[in-house]
Design an enzyme around this catalytic site. Structure first.
Site, short mmCIF file in Angstrom:
data_model
loop_
_atom_site.label_atom_id
_atom_site.label_comp_id
_atom_site.label_asym_id
_atom_site.label_seq_id
_atom_site.Cartn_x
_atom_site.Cartn_y
_atom_site.Cartn_z
N HIS A 274 0.83 -1.21 0.00
CA HIS A 274 0.00 0.00 0.00
C HIS A 274 0.88 1.27 0.00
CE1 HIS A 274 -3.26 -2.75 0.57
NE2 HIS A 274 -2.89 -3.07 1.79
N ASP A 325 -4.91 -8.61 -2.93
CA ASP A 325 -5.18 -8.31 -1.52
C ASP A 325 -6.44 -8.99 -0.98
OD1 ASP A 325 -5.18 -7.22 1.00
OD2 ASP A 325 -5.08 -5.13 0.38
#
Ligand code: NGQ
Ligand code: ZN
Length: 457
Positions: A274, A325
């Site tokens: 991220h 993810d």
């Protein structure tokens, strides 16, 4: 092409994307799962398998496979202040009941969907380790074994990243009960790693890494003790939410990425997952260190994380890859598309990432995610001798691909095609996806259905 290839065989591609760029009439010889020869400018020889467009399979550098089982179940509006943090509560509720058999069935479904949409290796950031009451299983690494079994059944390349998780927040706060299945001390984690190594041994080219979950879950002391336990990739969630950045500053006076670089020698082994909320100085340190930014555009959009400063990072030469993810939707081309579109929407421009006219947007995104993803997952990238034969065949006859050549083939796949443009997938020299379908799809999906009925009944 439908027949299972022999252990040595040659593919002939009309178009192939090599590390040096596009080439025509390329013979690629595969032996024992690896690329043994690449020769451009040759007609097909007798016995060659004819293909249209061959490109390397993409690495999916960040997955929590089990979350595929709750995809679409957290989209209910009307709640006050629904957020990443309330989503996490629902996710913890889901994982509380998951048994090893269901873990394996859901992971197989997720891994199969990855292969069908262009990912040939997954970085499984795996933290659901213990039994429902929080006690380690008798076979401590049994969940790792289940993930390895799902990789074996689907054929996907596995980089397993067992997660170290010990605390609920910055500064070593004790974990909360919902996290009980995740928790280790350093000594217990070292034993888990031994079990994980054994679980990966039967796979042809698995890689073991480690993943300190986040700076919320790991103290500086623990981090220092973990790093010498393994030589492979190191992945960490970092700076995904604004609240996380604020808590880190309140605790340490430093922002998360800043804290990491001040306390650890971050290098090219690292993948910062991220890294959404970084300032210019943090960005410069990431670029200079050679670490990979692990971007997960679909999940980051779904969870309302914010936008990574991709244009600036790319212009400075930062390395990146993409990950699915939460697996709310699994599709490598859509990850790349959303990575570009997020920037176009915020910067109000077109083709905002590709640095110059030598590469199109699709080519820039594809090659960036290929090289950065391979680095983050500890393998060689691309159609070159010695690399694993992980190959995608795009269908030149698909309506979105007609008459295309060179970069326009990737642009059309990434921006303009629905699923059907990806026809065949070879993984480690074996054909696992044919005519867009995984060869085990019926069996895998039947087990997935059974697992979900058990979980959601
Ligand atoms: C995870 N997912 O580990 O699944 C996390 C949520 C956390 C994302 N960060 C848990 N997208 O970060 O505490
Ligand atoms: Zn994650």
């Amino acid at each position: 092409m439908t027949s299972a290839p022999a252990s040595t065989f040659t593919l002939h591609a009309d178009h192939a994307l090599l590390p040096s760029g596009w080439a025509r009439k390329v013979r690629i010889t595969v032996a024992q799962g690896r690329i043994a020869a690449v020769d451009a400018g040759h007609a097909a020889a007798h016995g060659d398998i004819a293909t249209d467009v061959l490109v390397p399979g993409l690495p999916n550098l960040h997955s929590h496979a089990f979350q595929r089982g709750m995809a679409g179940l957290t989209e209910i509006g009307g709640g006050q202040g629904d957020s990443f943090w309330s989503w996490r509560e629902l996710m913890y509720r889901f994982l509380a009941t998951l048994r090893p058999e269901a873990m394996e069935a859901i992971a197989a479904q997720a891994f199969m969907e990855m292969l069908e949409t262009g990912s040939t290796r997954v970085g499984e950031f795996h933290y659901l380790h213990h039994d429902a009451d929080g006690a380690p299983y008798v076979q401590r690494a049994q969940m790792c074994e289940r993930l390895a079994a799902a990789a074996a059944q689907t054929g996907i390349g596995l980089t397993l990243l067992p997660v170290f998780y010990a605390h609920a927040d910055f500064g070593g706060a004790p974990p909360n009960p919902a996290q009980r299945r995740l928790i280790h001390d350093v000594e217990g984690f070292a034993r888990l790693l031994e079990g994980a190594r054994a679980a990966l041994a039967p796979l042809p080219d698995a890689v073991l890494g480690i993943a300190p979950h986040s700076l919320r879950a790991v103290t500086g002391q623990e981090l220092a003790a973990l790093l010498p336990l393994n030589d492979g990739p190191v992945h960490i969630h970092i700076a995904e939410q604004v609240r996380e950045v604020e808590s880190c500053v309140a605790w340490s006076g430093l922002r998360p990425v800043q804290w990491l670089y001040e306390h650890v020698a971050v290098d090219a082994r690292w993948c910062l997952v991220h890294a959404t909320h970084i300032d210019q100085a943090e960005r410069a340190r990431m670029v200079a260190s050679g670490a990979v930014a692990g971007l997960c555009p679909i999940t980051e959009a779904n969870l309302g994380d914010g936008l990574f400063p991709m244009q600036a990072f790319a212009r400075e030469g930062g390395r990146f890859g993409v990950g699915s993810d939460s697996n709310v939707l699994i599709d490598a081309a859509q990850e790349l598309r959303l990575l570009e579109y997020g920037q176009r929407l915020t910067l109000r421009g077109r083709n905002v990432l590709a640095p110059d006219a030598t590469r199109s947007s699709g080519r820039f995104l594809f090659e960036g995610a290929l090289n950065g993803g391979a680095q983050a997952l500890g393998v060689a990238a691309g159609l070159q001798v010695g690399a694993s034969a992980d190959l995608l065949e795009l269908d030149a006859g698909h309506p979105a691909m007609l008459g295309r050549q060179g970069d326009a083939l990737l642009d059309s796949w990434v921006f303009a095609a629905r699923n059907g443009a990806l026809r065949t997938v070879w993984r480690h020299g074996q054909c696992w996806v044919s005519e867009g379908r995984h060869i085990q799809r019926d069996t895998i999906t039947a087990r997935f259905a059974q697992a979900l009925h058990g979980l959601l009944a």
